[in-house]
Design a protein around this motif. Structure first.
Motif, PDB file in Angstrom:
ATOM      1  N   ARG A  59       0.838  -1.210   0.000  1.00 57.46           N
ATOM      2  CA  ARG A  59       0.000   0.000   0.000  1.00 57.46           C
ATOM      3  C   ARG A  59       0.870   1.257   0.000  1.00 57.46           C
ATOM      4  O   ARG A  59       0.559   2.233  -0.688  1.00 57.46           O
ATOM      5  N   SER A  60       1.959   1.231   0.752  1.00 47.03           N
ATOM      6  CA  SER A  60       2.877   2.383   0.769  1.00 47.03           C
ATOM      7  C   SER A  60       3.426   2.644  -0.632  1.00 47.03           C
ATOM      8  O   SER A  60       3.485   3.793  -1.091  1.00 47.03           O
ATOM      9  N   LEU A  61       3.842   1.559  -1.296  1.00 45.32           N
ATOM     10  CA  LEU A  61       4.390   1.720  -2.648  1.00 45.32           C
ATOM     11  C   LEU A  61       3.323   2.223  -3.615  1.00 45.32           C
ATOM     12  O   LEU A  61       3.591   3.100  -4.443  1.00 45.32           O
ATOM     13  N   PRO A 106      -7.107   5.756   0.249  1.00 49.30           N
ATOM     14  CA  PRO A 106      -5.766   5.940  -0.325  1.00 49.30           C
ATOM     15  C   PRO A 106      -5.710   7.088  -1.343  1.00 49.30           C
ATOM     16  O   PRO A 106      -4.674   7.730  -1.497  1.00 49.30           O
ATOM     17  N   THR A 107      -6.821   7.349  -2.023  1.00 48.45           N
ATOM     18  CA  THR A 107      -6.830   8.450  -2.995  1.00 48.45           C
ATOM     19  C   THR A 107      -6.582   9.791  -2.309  1.00 48.45           C
ATOM     20  O   THR A 107      -5.861  10.647  -2.835  1.00 48.45           O
ATOM     21  N   ALA A 108      -7.162   9.984  -1.140  1.00 49.43           N
ATOM     22  CA  ALA A 108      -6.927  11.228  -0.399  1.00 49.43           C
ATOM     23  C   ALA A 108      -5.456  11.337   0.001  1.00 49.43           C
ATOM     24  O   ALA A 108      -4.876  12.431  -0.024  1.00 49.43           O
ATOM     25  N   MET A 109      -4.852  10.206   0.349  1.00 56.58           N
ATOM     26  CA  MET A 109      -3.428  10.210   0.702  1.00 56.58           C
ATOM     27  C   MET A 109      -2.573  10.572  -0.507  1.00 56.58           C
ATOM     28  O   MET A 109      -1.575  11.286  -0.406  1.00 56.58           O
ATOM     29  N   ILE A 110      -2.978  10.079  -1.678  1.00 58.73           N
ATOM     30  CA  ILE A 110      -2.252  10.407  -2.915  1.00 58.73           C
ATOM     31  C   ILE A 110      -2.351  11.905  -3.201  1.00 58.73           C
ATOM     32  O   ILE A 110      -1.364  12.550  -3.567  1.00 58.73           O
ATOM     33  N   VAL A 111      -3.552  12.459  -3.027  1.00 58.30           N
ATOM     34  CA  VAL A 111      -3.747  13.896  -3.263  1.00 58.30           C
ATOM     35  C   VAL A 111      -2.819  14.719  -2.363  1.00 58.30           C
ATOM     36  O   VAL A 111      -2.151  15.665  -2.808  1.00 58.30           O
ATOM     37  N   ALA A 112      -2.769  14.349  -1.085  1.00 57.27           N
ATOM     38  CA  ALA A 112      -1.912  15.082  -0.142  1.00 57.27           C
ATOM     39  C   ALA A 112      -0.440  14.980  -0.534  1.00 57.27           C
ATOM     40  O   ALA A 112       0.304  15.973  -0.486  1.00 57.27           O
ATOM     41  N   GLN A 113      -0.020  13.792  -0.936  1.00 59.89           N
ATOM     42  CA  GLN A 113       1.380  13.627  -1.326  1.00 59.89           C
ATOM     43  C   GLN A 113       1.708  14.414  -2.597  1.00 59.89           C
ATOM     44  O   GLN A 113       2.796  14.981  -2.724  1.00 59.89           O
ATOM     45  N   ALA A 172      -6.926  -0.655   5.307  1.00 57.94           N
ATOM     46  CA  ALA A 172      -7.538   0.314   4.391  1.00 57.94           C
ATOM     47  C   ALA A 172      -6.558   1.426   4.015  1.00 57.94           C
ATOM     48  O   ALA A 172      -6.252   1.614   2.834  1.00 57.94           O
ATOM     49  N   THR A 173      -6.070   2.152   5.005  1.00 56.23           N
ATOM     50  CA  THR A 173      -5.193   3.293   4.703  1.00 56.23           C
ATOM     51  C   THR A 173      -3.890   3.258   5.496  1.00 56.23           C
ATOM     52  O   THR A 173      -3.150   4.224   5.469  1.00 56.23           O
ATOM     53  N   ARG A 174      -3.641   2.169   6.196  1.00 62.10           N
ATOM     54  CA  ARG A 174      -2.393   2.106   6.994  1.00 62.10           C
ATOM     55  C   ARG A 174      -1.208   1.843   6.071  1.00 62.10           C
ATOM     56  O   ARG A 174      -1.214   0.924   5.255  1.00 62.10           O
TER      57      ARG A 174
END
Length: 234
Positions: A28-30, A100-107, A184-186
């Motif tokens: 998930r991190s990758l 994960p999409t929100a995490m991608i947006v932030a990154q 899910a998002t970890r």
């Protein structure tokens, strides 16, 4: 010192046994970071090339702002993205918060200025060499940008790796918008924060060692795929 050895032992145990949770959060991190890197590169590289070849009144101001944005506080970025994606926010209808999409947006928001600034430094130097040639060939602005991007691809690789390093180690912003939800998002960084909060420093250090190894492996793989060392350019 005992915690360091215990952390190293935990990292070896997790990797050797292919711990299912470790595999899941590593993948998930990758997925999150590499997706954010691709999106950020698509935005940052053309922007950097355009700033290198285009002359306009506020160009220096735009470059200065871009450089300043490299120091964006991740927690503030996470907070802004959270507000935008929250149910009461303008993009709340998309339902992306705590995904994960929100995490991608932030990154993407965090690493675009970094990649664009590093790339611009290289492209600006290359443009000073190519300026007379491309002007004499009557190349269009699009042709100039494409020529710079292609010939500076190795320098752009370095810019992309800098963005990857910033993204894979990010924790503040993605925890705010992702929530660190199990299965899910970890991701690795949020898992490290969780284990540290629990007081399990050995496991936190073990995950930290895995994160470092992962970052090194990806960097070496990209260098190998880019054949930077085979042509004596590294």
């Amino acid at each position: 010192m005992n915690d360091l050895w215990a952390g190293l032992a935990a990292a070896v145990r997790l990797v050797v046994t292919l711990d299912p949770d470790l595999v899941e959060i590593t993948l998930r991190s990758l997925r999150v970071t590499l997706t954010a890197l691709v999106v950020a590169a698509v935005i940052a590289f053309p922007l950097a090339a355009w700033l290198a070849v285009r002359r306009f009144r506020l160009r220096r101001t735009v470059i200065a702002v871009l450089n300043a944005l490299m120091g964006l506080p991740p927690v503030v970025v996470g907070l802004v993205v959270y507000v935008l994606l929250s149910r009461a926010g303008p993009l709340g209808v998309l339902g992306l918060l705590f995904t994960p999409t929100a995490m991608i947006v932030a990154q993407v928001v965090i690493i675009v200025p970094l990649i664009a600034s590093v790339a611009h430094q290289s492209l600006r130097d290359l443009w000073s060499e190519y300026h007379d040639l491309l002007i004499s060939m009557n190349a269009t602005q699009g042709q100039r940008i494409r020529a710079l991007l292609w010939d500076a691809r190795r320098a752009l690789l370095t810019a992309a790796l800098a963005g990857f390093g910033r993204g894979i180690g990010e924790v503040g912003a993605i925890m705010i918008v992702g929530g660190n939800i199990d299965h899910a998002t970890r991701v690795l960084t949020t898992a490290i924060a969780l284990e540290t909060g629990r007081g399990d420093f050995a496991m936190a250090l073990g995950l930290g060692f895995v994160l470092i190894a992962l970052a090194l492996a990806v960097n070496l793989a990209i260098h190998w795929l880019g054949r930077t060392e085979s042509e004596g350019r590294w």
